[in-house]
Structures are given as structure tokens and as C-alpha cells.
Design a protein around this motif. Structure first.
Motif, PDB file in Angstrom:
ATOM      1  N   UNK A 123      76.114  87.782  50.227  1.00 24.48           N
ATOM      2  CA  UNK A 123      76.665  89.138  50.135  1.00 24.48           C
ATOM      3  C   UNK A 123      77.563  89.283  48.921  1.00 24.48           C
ATOM      4  N   UNK A 124      78.370  88.245  48.622  1.00 24.07           N
ATOM      5  CA  UNK A 124      79.267  88.300  47.466  1.00 24.07           C
ATOM      6  C   UNK A 124      78.480  88.274  46.164  1.00 24.07           C
ATOM      7  N   UNK A 125      77.412  87.472  46.144  1.00 28.38           N
ATOM      8  CA  UNK A 125      76.602  87.394  44.926  1.00 28.38           C
ATOM      9  C   UNK A 125      75.962  88.732  44.593  1.00 28.38           C
ATOM     10  N   UNK A 128      79.059  94.163  43.435  1.00 26.77           N
ATOM     11  CA  UNK A 128      79.437  94.560  42.076  1.00 26.77           C
ATOM     12  C   UNK A 128      80.837  94.037  41.774  1.00 26.77           C
ATOM     13  N   UNK A 129      81.031  93.382  40.622  1.00 31.51           N
ATOM     14  CA  UNK A 129      82.382  92.923  40.265  1.00 31.51           C
ATOM     15  C   UNK A 129      83.354  94.099  40.199  1.00 31.51           C
ATOM     16  N   UNK A 130      84.532  93.918  40.774  1.00 32.44           N
ATOM     17  CA  UNK A 130      85.536  94.973  40.773  1.00 32.44           C
ATOM     18  C   UNK A 130      86.913  94.363  40.965  1.00 32.44           C
ATOM     19  N   UNK A 157      81.629  96.138  33.109  1.00 30.58           N
ATOM     20  CA  UNK A 157      82.032  96.328  34.502  1.00 30.58           C
ATOM     21  C   UNK A 157      83.251  97.257  34.551  1.00 30.58           C
ATOM     22  N   UNK A 158      83.024  98.543  34.512  1.00 29.96           N
ATOM     23  CA  UNK A 158      84.140  99.505  34.457  1.00 29.96           C
ATOM     24  C   UNK A 158      85.040  99.489  35.694  1.00 29.96           C
ATOM     25  N   UNK A 159      84.575  98.890  36.793  1.00 22.22           N
ATOM     26  CA  UNK A 159      85.411  98.807  37.991  1.00 22.22           C
ATOM     27  C   UNK A 159      86.387  97.634  37.929  1.00 22.22           C
ATOM     28  N   UNK A 320      84.889  86.920  39.087  1.00 19.49           N
ATOM     29  CA  UNK A 320      85.051  85.612  38.458  1.00 19.49           C
ATOM     30  C   UNK A 320      83.698  85.057  38.029  1.00 19.49           C
ATOM     31  N   UNK A 321      82.735  85.128  38.937  1.00 10.63           N
ATOM     32  CA  UNK A 321      81.391  84.635  38.622  1.00 10.63           C
ATOM     33  C   UNK A 321      80.800  85.366  37.423  1.00 10.63           C
ATOM     34  N   UNK A 322      80.989  86.673  37.369  1.00 11.97           N
ATOM     35  CA  UNK A 322      80.430  87.470  36.264  1.00 11.97           C
ATOM     36  C   UNK A 322      81.060  87.084  34.929  1.00 11.97           C
TER      37      UNK A 322
END
Length: 336
Positions: A123-125, A128-130, A157-159, A320-322
Motif C-alpha cells: 500500500x505504501x509503495x 503518492x509521496x507527500x 511531487x508537488x505534494x 523517502x523512497x521516491x
């Protein structure tokens, strides 16, 4: 964790969700496991059994799982038959596990916890990075590589927002609420999780206008040159050189000028203050423009690593992953 029973979904659904994840989940996807004795049992029945023990009731277990009480009872009966032991003691008020049931329930909890962890990771993968991403990096690599990369990251990633802390001190990510620490050089052991994402070379450089450069033929010749020392390093005055033919030479230099940051050492070298050992990512522009020259290019200095360091946690947030993926891609592109 939302339980998804195999009978309710087509095979393609489970292929997309669980295939090639953990042994436990692949077995659940196959619906049965094979014991060393060659017997098969349905792993879904462990979910029914665990629910009965947790709630102490067939009725409450059926309510939790969203199936009929009859289905729960049938599944428990088949599990006891497959195992060959009684797992539950049924009374008018409550259902209690037998000694064998207690032992099985402890293992069930571990299996279901692993399934829950894998589900959360998936689910985390897919998220969307925020949110705020707090990064720390050393001054030299931070200015040259990380700071420009944060602009690219925020645009993609604007968020997300980024708080970048540049320091040559090794600050504790946990105490300072840092999501990601970039380490450059030679990593010291710690309780943190680290991953090597690249490496860098070290060059002996100087301004082309340094008068004494013409005298340098061997590493030992730099002992008589003015040297700019970076005191942020452990051993800023001792250097080991290696040549394909002439082997290794160790040189002890004397500092004419000392500074405590790598960018400051480069500034002094560019102004003709002396020779200095600096990382490739910091001097590449100066070498390309002619502001600096590579002294003794046929002699190599030890290379160092580029690491990403995380606080110890079960799952890393998507932000972090992104960012780590973006940094790793940038390093690989530079090598090509």
C-alpha cells in the motif's frame, strides 16, 4: 488488515496483489501448503482459527470475518482434522484454546502479522509521496548534488516539501527527526540502516597558476608544496597514492592553510593558495573550465562511498523512497 478470501476473488486479482512477495503470502495465494509428511492444509483456515481464539466465540468470529457461524465452525473442524488434534474447548459461555491450540495461535499471529506487514508495504509503495521530507547532507555534496535535486523532486511531487540541513557534523536522524541522511566517505557502524548508492573519486588539484606545479613528478614531490588541508577529514595530512606500474606511495604533507569545510578548501585552491585533495563531484566544473588542474592524474587516491542512511523502521514513507530512487538514478546517469 482487511481479509480477502481466495474464494471471493478471481486468480488474476491475487496474481496482481500477492505474487512474488513473501513465502507466507505465496502459499496463501496457492490456498494450501504441503507439510514434510506430504499432507496438505488450507492456510485460510488459520484466519478462522485465529479469529475464534481472539474473540472467544464462534459468533463474534463470524461477525468479524463477515461469514456465517456455520462456515467458521466447518473450517475449524477441518483444521482440527488436518492437524489431528483438538484445538478448542467449547463451553456454553466461551471458547478456549487447548494446549495445542495455544501453540498454533502463537504461530498464527506471526504469520498474519507478516501478511499485514506485506500488505502495508504494498500500500505504501503505491501511495503518492507527500508531506515534509527532512534531509541532512554534508556541505560539499549537499551544495553540489542534493540541493539541485530537491528542486527537481519538489517539481515532480508537488505534494511534498523539503527541509534540507547541510552540515559536516554527523547529526542523529532519530533525535533530530530526519527522514533521510546522506553520508559521503567511509561509513561508520551505527544502529541505522544504510545503503550504498554510489561512489566518488578524490583528485589532487591546484590552480594552474601555482608556480611550484612544474616541479611535481611523484607524490613525494608535493611535500614541498603549499598544501590546503580540510580539517573536516579524519587524516587531512596523510594520503595514499597508487600507480598501475610504480605501486603505492604514502605522503605526509604540511598544511600552509587549514579550513574546516571542503568547499572552502576548493576556494583557496582556486585562488592559488596551494594543492588540495578534493572529491570529483566538487571539482568537475573547475577542471572542465580550466580554473583547476588535476595534479598527478596517473596516480589514484582512495575512492569513497555515497550512502543513504535511514532511521530504523519497518517501512519507509513513499517520499523517502521516491527521493532515494531519484538520487540513485542521477548517480547512474552520471556514470554513463
Amino acid at each position: 488488515m482487511k481479509l480477502l478470501f481466495l474464494e471471493q476473488y478471481p486468480l488474476s486479482y491475487w496474481e496482481k496483489i500477492w505474487i512474488n512477495k513473501t513465502d507466507c503470502l505465496v502459499l496463501a495465494y496457492k490456498r494450501c501448503a504441503v507439510t514434510k509428511a506430504g499432507k496438505q492444509f488450507n492456510l485460510n483456515r488459520l484466519v478462522y482459527f485465529s479469529a475464534v481464539v481472539d474473540t472467544g466465540s464462534f459468533t463474534r468470529a463470524s461477525d468479524r470475518l463477515g461469514v456465517s457461524k456455520t462456515v467458521v465452525s466447518q473450517q475449524i473442524a477441518r483444521l482440527e482434522e488436518e492437524i489431528g488434534a483438538s484445538l478448542l474447548i467449547r463451553t456454553t459461555r466461551r471458547v478456549e484454546p487447548t494446549e495445542a491450540g495455544v501453540s498454533l495461535h502463537e504461530r498464527c499471529l506471526r504469520i498474519l502479522r507478516e501478511a499485514d506487514d506485506a500488505y502495508s508495504e504494498l500500500a505504501q509503495n503505491n501511495a503518492e509521496p507527500r508531506g515534509m521530507l527532512r534531509i541532512t547532507a554534508p556541505n560539499d555534496y549537499g551544495h553540489s548534488v542534493i540541493a539541485p535535486l530537491t528542486a527537481t523532486f519538489c517539481a515532480k511531487y508537488p505534494s511534498c516539501k523539503v527541509d534540507l540541513v547541510l552540515t559536516d557534523s554527523r547529526i542523529d536522524p532519530v533525535l533530530n527527526q530526519i527522514d533521510l541522511a546522506i553520508r559521503v566517505g567511509w561509513l561508520e557502524s551505527s544502529g541505522l540502516r544504510a545503503r550504498r548508492v554510489g561512489e566518488f573519486a578524490q583528485f589532487l588539484v591546484a590552480s594552474p597558476h601555482l608556480a611550484e606545479l612544474g616541479k611535481v613528478r611523484q607524490p613525494e614531490d608535493i611535500e614541498s608544496l603549499p598544501y590546503v588541508a580540510n580539517t573536516a577529514l579524519k587524516n587531512p595530512l596523510m594520503w595514499d597514492f597508487e600507480h598501475d606500474i610504480d605501486g603505492k606511495q604514502s605522503v605526509q604533507v604540511q598544511a600552509r592553510l587549514s579550513v574546516n569545510t571542503t568547499p572552502a578548501a576548493m576556494s583557496v585552491a582556486c585562488e592559488g593558495g596551494g594543492v588540495s585533495v578534493l572529491p570529483d563531484f566538487l571539482v568537475e566544473k573547475g577542471l572542465a573550465s580550466g580554473e583547476l588542474v588535476h595534479v598527478l592524474p596517473e596516480w589514484r587516491l582512495p575512492s569513497g562511498g555515497i550512502y543513504v542512511v535511514y532511521p530504523a523502521m519497518r517501512f519507509r514513507p513513499p517520499k523517502v523512497t521516491a527521493f532515494v530512487e531519484m538520487l540513485t538514478k542521477k548517480i547512474r546517469q552520471k556514470k554513463m
